[in-house]
Enzyme design. Structure first.
Site, mmCIF file in Angstrom:
data_model
loop_
_atom_site.group_PDB
_atom_site.id
_atom_site.type_symbol
_atom_site.label_atom_id
_atom_site.label_comp_id
_atom_site.label_asym_id
_atom_site.label_seq_id
_atom_site.Cartn_x
_atom_site.Cartn_y
_atom_site.Cartn_z
ATOM 1 N N CYS A 153 36.126 41.854 36.347
ATOM 2 C CA CYS A 153 37.554 41.293 35.049
ATOM 3 C C CYS A 153 38.094 42.286 34.950
ATOM 4 O O CYS A 153 39.529 41.511 34.437
ATOM 5 C CB CYS A 153 36.202 41.049 34.266
ATOM 6 S SG CYS A 153 35.497 42.508 33.338
ATOM 7 N N GLU A 157 32.388 38.031 26.946
ATOM 8 C CA GLU A 157 32.830 39.040 27.638
ATOM 9 C C GLU A 157 34.004 37.964 28.950
ATOM 10 O O GLU A 157 33.408 37.180 29.559
ATOM 11 C CB GLU A 157 32.117 39.758 28.636
ATOM 12 C CG GLU A 157 31.310 40.885 27.473
ATOM 13 C CD GLU A 157 32.288 42.068 26.902
ATOM 14 O OE1 GLU A 157 33.570 41.896 27.784
ATOM 15 O OE2 GLU A 157 31.772 42.737 26.404
HETATM 16 P P1 NAD Z 1 32.066 30.876 34.762
HETATM 17 O O1 NAD Z 1 33.036 30.895 33.516
HETATM 18 O O2 NAD Z 1 32.508 29.652 35.300
HETATM 19 O O3 NAD Z 1 30.515 30.780 34.658
HETATM 20 C C1 NAD Z 1 29.668 31.770 34.506
HETATM 21 C C2 NAD Z 1 28.944 31.825 33.651
HETATM 22 O O4 NAD Z 1 28.854 30.220 33.204
HETATM 23 C C3 NAD Z 1 27.924 30.819 35.083
HETATM 24 O O5 NAD Z 1 27.154 30.814 34.484
HETATM 25 C C4 NAD Z 1 27.829 29.490 34.884
HETATM 26 O O6 NAD Z 1 27.059 28.601 35.296
HETATM 27 C C5 NAD Z 1 27.988 29.524 33.162
HETATM 28 N N1 NAD Z 1 28.850 28.062 32.905
HETATM 29 C C6 NAD Z 1 29.466 27.762 32.959
HETATM 30 N N2 NAD Z 1 29.947 26.432 32.204
HETATM 31 C C7 NAD Z 1 29.300 27.196 30.581
HETATM 32 C C8 NAD Z 1 29.068 26.487 29.763
HETATM 33 N N3 NAD Z 1 30.093 24.960 29.197
HETATM 34 N N4 NAD Z 1 28.223 26.855 28.940
HETATM 35 C C9 NAD Z 1 27.556 27.185 29.070
HETATM 36 N N5 NAD Z 1 27.672 28.075 30.177
HETATM 37 C C10 NAD Z 1 28.804 27.784 31.267
HETATM 38 O O7 NAD Z 1 32.714 31.976 35.383
HETATM 39 P P2 NAD Z 1 32.620 32.999 36.876
HETATM 40 O O8 NAD Z 1 33.561 32.019 37.755
HETATM 41 O O9 NAD Z 1 31.475 32.950 37.173
HETATM 42 O O10 NAD Z 1 32.881 34.218 36.330
HETATM 43 C C11 NAD Z 1 34.451 35.007 36.609
HETATM 44 C C12 NAD Z 1 35.603 34.916 35.013
HETATM 45 O O11 NAD Z 1 34.305 35.850 35.088
HETATM 46 C C13 NAD Z 1 36.098 35.322 35.339
HETATM 47 O O12 NAD Z 1 37.726 34.978 34.778
HETATM 48 C C14 NAD Z 1 36.313 36.822 34.995
HETATM 49 O O13 NAD Z 1 37.206 37.748 34.393
HETATM 50 C C15 NAD Z 1 35.360 36.955 33.871
HETATM 51 N N6 NAD Z 1 34.378 37.760 33.501
HETATM 52 C C16 NAD Z 1 34.243 38.519 33.098
HETATM 53 C C17 NAD Z 1 33.721 39.824 32.411
HETATM 54 C C18 NAD Z 1 33.898 40.939 31.084
HETATM 55 O O14 NAD Z 1 33.371 41.184 30.827
HETATM 56 N N7 NAD Z 1 34.808 40.476 30.237
HETATM 57 C C19 NAD Z 1 33.227 39.822 33.582
HETATM 58 C C20 NAD Z 1 32.908 39.225 34.298
HETATM 59 C C21 NAD Z 1 33.212 38.213 34.819
#
Ligand code: NAD
Length: 510
Positions: A314, A280
């Site tokens: 998101c 997501e």
């Molecule tokens: P992010 O990708 O930096 O981090 C999300 C999570 O993933 C955190 O728990 C982080 O520690 C972990 N993570 C980071 N790198 C990783 C890797 N290489 N492998 C595994 N885990 C890893 O995102 P963010 O900054 O926390 O969130 C914002 C983003 O999330 C925005 O782009 C937003 O649109 C998206 N988002 C999407 C949805 C949806 O349902 N489509 C919902 C909410 C947020």
């Protein structure tokens, strides 16, 4: 976007991190910080039904004050291995229990969320920043979604039956699901996959963002006795913990919610063990406003859809395409909404928009604003950043902006939104679709049939008419294109935590 790495706890380091934010010029938004109360310690992982801690700690910053106010343990590989081993042990029995028992336990989860709504919401506001009212709504919404999902029946399907054969399709739990969540709506985004995984008979390792680990850890503790030992494990940690989870041979599926960039890394890493993935990811949702709307009537709805949680959603509206006939009036009506919206600490009464959740995201938004100004776009409202403390960014609306600018092309994930003019609706659809994102979109009109026909042309997972951000437990949600893979919620979402198995019977006795 990547989170803070774990460090041995040192309050001074945390302060330096907090104070690193650039101080901005004074602004119009009214705001004040939360009291600098300390909440250090007290948070623990949940591993095999027990509270557990780590040698390493994460500092947690209150985004309304930019100061460290608590710390969370940060799991290393050893804690992850213990949690995976516990989950595998527990999954062997949990998968054999009937749906009715799973459903009863999910009802316990729902009860826990409802009983603890107020204290969980307070903690959520403190670490995430959103106004208390919206934190409460997040907890309540999570409970409603969980309740709704656990009512969905999953039955064997009869694919074919004739004199010679009977062929059935059944679904079985995958085993252990790893759930990785972001910082914008930690509880709501955990509960969807968590409920799906548990209800369908999987054990879980849940990892919140290092920016917002506390409410998830607290929820883990509250759920300690709701599920059998080891069925639910909650581990806080940095991005590296997420990476280890995606590569771990004891985890069968990853549900990842986060940025497109991290999502691609998750998928690449999961390929090593052919884990199932649900991704997501980000969005750049367009709202197309047709020429027949009353701008004053539509503006409050559009404003809310774009700016709730300070745009850190998101599926927020991230680009507004307005017909030239109503363009100026809509710009003015939206700007008026922005001007009357109170920004401040989420605990202050009357506040509608809280701070940006973290400094990295705040800095990114400042960069987008500077780029937007450089390109000569017209700032209709906002745009003046208040001096600290806290990562406050007023709701900012931008008109007459070049389609090729960063603010239009990139996912801003914050309270700065472009309004773009169009003459021909085909052109609006083409521009709305001209993006690598495909999460959702909407069309706004007095004529719902006309709007529905246009909405169906949007290359997205969900196209709404006269609404945005409306999801239900029984309706699949997820992204097209680079906004994701797979769907959450609904029977589609539930079955993504299960392996289909065909039982094909030749009736003729041997
Ligand atoms: P992010 O990708 O930096 O981090 C999300 C999570 O993933 C955190 O728990 C982080 O520690 C972990 N993570 C980071 N790198 C990783 C890797 N290489 N492998 C595994 N885990 C890893 O995102 P963010 O900054 O926390 O969130 C914002 C983003 O999330 C925005 O782009 C937003 O649109 C998206 N988002 C999407 C949805 C949806 O349902 N489509 C919902 C909410 C947020």
């Amino acid at each position: 976007m990547s989170g803070p790495r774990a460090e041995s706890h040192n309050p001074a380091e945390g302060r330096n991190l907090a104070e690193g934010r650039s101080r901005a010029t004074s602004g119009s938004a009214a705001m004040s910080g939360t009291p600098a109360a300390s909440l250090r310690g007290g948070f623990a992982h949940l591993i095999d039904g027990e509270r557990a801690t780590s040698a390493e700690w994460l500092d947690v910053i209150d985004p309304a004050t930019s100061e460290v106010f608590a710390r969370a343990p940060s799991a290393g590989r050893a804690e992850l291995d213990r949690a995976v081993a516990a989950a595998r042990r527990a999954a062997a029995d949990w998968r054999e229990r009937a749906f009715d028992e799973h459903r009863a336990r999910i009802r316990g989860l729902v009860q826990t969320l409802n009983d603890h709504q107020a204290d969980l919401a307070e903690l959520l506001t403190r670490e995430q920043g959103k106004p208390l009212e919206q934190s409460r709504a997040e907890i309540t919404r999570a409970a409603t979604q969980a309740e709704g999902m656990a009512r969905i029946p999953i039955e064997p399907e009869l694919l074919l039956e004739d004199d010679a054969r009977r062929i059935e399709l059944r679904h079985y739990p995958l085993g252990v699901a790893g759930i990785i969540t972001p910082w914008n709506a930690p509880i709501n985004l955990a509960i969807g996959p968590l409920t799906s995984a548990l209800y369908t008979g999987n054990a879980v390792i849940l990892k919140p963002s290092p920016y917002t680990p506390l409410t998830t850890l607290r929820l883990g503790e509250l759920l300690k006795d709701v599920f059998p030992r080891g069925v639910l494990n909650v581990l806080a940690g940095g991005d590296e913990l997420g990476e280890w989870m995606t590569a771990h041979p004891g985890i069968d599926k990853i549900s990842f919610t986060g940025s497109v960039e991290s999502g691609k890394k998750v998928m690449a890493s999961a390929a090593g063990t052919l884990k199932r993935v649900t991704l997501e990811l980000g969005g750049n949702d367009a709202a197309i406003v047709l020429d027949d709307v009353d701008p004053k009537a539509v503006a409050p709805k559009l404003f809310f859809a774009a700016f709730v949680n300070s745009g850190q959603v998101c599926m927020a509206v991230k680009r507004i395409y307005a017909h030239e006939r109503i363009y100026d009036a809509l710009c003015e009506a939206l700007a008026e909404e922005a001007r009357k919206t109170k920004v401040g600490s989420g605990v202050e009464p009357g506040v509608k928009l809280g701070p940006i959740q973290n400094k990295a995201q705040y800095d990114r938004l400042v960069g987008l604003l500077e780029d937007t100004r450089r390109r000569g776009a017209r700032i209709l409202a906002g745009g003046e950043l208040p001096a600290g403390p806290g990562y406050f960014f007023p709701p900012t609306l931008v008109a007459d902006i070049d389609e090729a600018s960063r603010l239009v092309r990139e996912e801003q994930f914050g309270p700065i939104v472009p309004i773009l003019k169009y003459r021909d609706v085909d052109d609006a659809v083409r521009r709305a679709n001209d993006t690598r994102y495909g999460l959702s979109g909407s069309v706004w009109s007095r004529d719902t049939e006309r709007a529905a026909a246009i909405a169906a042309r949007l290359e997205v997972g969900t196209a709404w008419v006269n609404q945005h951000r409306a999801t239900l437990a029984t309706v699949p949600f997820g992204g097209a294109k680079e906004s994701g893979i797979g769907r959450q919620y609904s029977v589609l979402g539930l079955k993504s935590y299960m392996e289909p198995r065909v039982i094909s019977i030749l009736k003729q006795p041997l």
